[in-house]
Design an enzyme around this catalytic site. Structure first.
Site, PDB file in Angstrom:
ATOM      1  N   GLU A   1       0.674  -1.126  -0.089  1.00 28.29           N
ATOM      2  CA  GLU A   1      -0.473   0.346   0.018  1.00 28.29           C
ATOM      3  C   GLU A   1       0.334   1.109   0.119  1.00 28.29           C
ATOM      4  OE1 GLU A   1      -3.724   0.010  -0.240  1.00 28.29           O
ATOM      5  OE2 GLU A   1      -2.988  -2.038  -0.233  1.00 28.29           O
TER       6      GLU A   1
ATOM      7  N   GLU B   1      -6.555   4.009   7.451  1.00 29.38           N
ATOM      8  CA  GLU B   1      -6.142   3.986   6.291  1.00 29.38           C
ATOM      9  C   GLU B   1      -5.883   2.115   5.968  1.00 29.38           C
ATOM     10  OE1 GLU B   1      -5.305   3.007   3.044  1.00 29.38           O
ATOM     11  OE2 GLU B   1      -5.079   5.229   3.258  1.00 29.38           O
TER      12      GLU B   1
ATOM     13  N   GLU C   1     -11.161  -2.749   0.993  1.00 34.92           N
ATOM     14  CA  GLU C   1     -10.339  -2.788  -0.439  1.00 34.92           C
ATOM     15  C   GLU C   1     -10.165  -4.522  -0.975  1.00 34.92           C
ATOM     16  OE1 GLU C   1      -7.705   0.006  -1.583  1.00 34.92           O
ATOM     17  OE2 GLU C   1      -9.013   2.024  -1.365  1.00 34.92           O
TER      18      GLU C   1
END
Length: 128
Positions: A35, A76, A83
């Site tokens: 990420e 996050e 996701e």
């Protein structure tokens, strides 16, 4: 009737604490590797911690300044988890998948806004 349990969960005791800690470290490592936004936010977090300790503000204000940036990292990670689950289910475009990802992104954005307002308020009250 007994609830079904995952074979991946340990029952109790020190092994459970060890496993939970190990999974948390693995999760942080995976987020770091995969990420880009997480890596950027970790850099901002490191700078914020240094800056917060240097600022001539109270200990509680230092805690709040560091805490809101840490909250950005937490949200996050949750967004990245959402996701990953959406992508795991299907890579095809679907309005509900888009909503899930957009909602996660909105949560991160609002958390960044909260951090910016918090930092702005503390800095303004200290220097203005």
């Amino acid at each position: 009737m007994e609830q079904p349990t995952s074979e991946f969960k340990s029952k109790a005791g020190l092994k459970r604490i060890y496993n939970a800690s190990s999974y948390a470290i693995q999760g942080l490592a995976a987020a770091w590797r995969t990420e880009h936004s997480f890596r950027q936010e970790v850099l901002v977090f490191a700078l914020a911690v240094i800056f917060a300790f240097v600022l001539p503000v109270s200990g509680f204000q230092k805690l709040v300044l560091i805490g809101v940036v840490l909250l950005v990292l937490i949200v996050e990670l949750i967004n990245s988890a959402i996701e990953a689950v959406v992508d795991r289910i299907s890579l095809e475009r679907h309005p509900l998948s888009k909503n899930a990802k957009d909602f996660g992104g909105a949560a991160v954005g609002l958390t960044i806004l909260l951090a910016a307002i918090t930092w702005g308020t503390v800095l303004y009250s200290r220097f203005m």
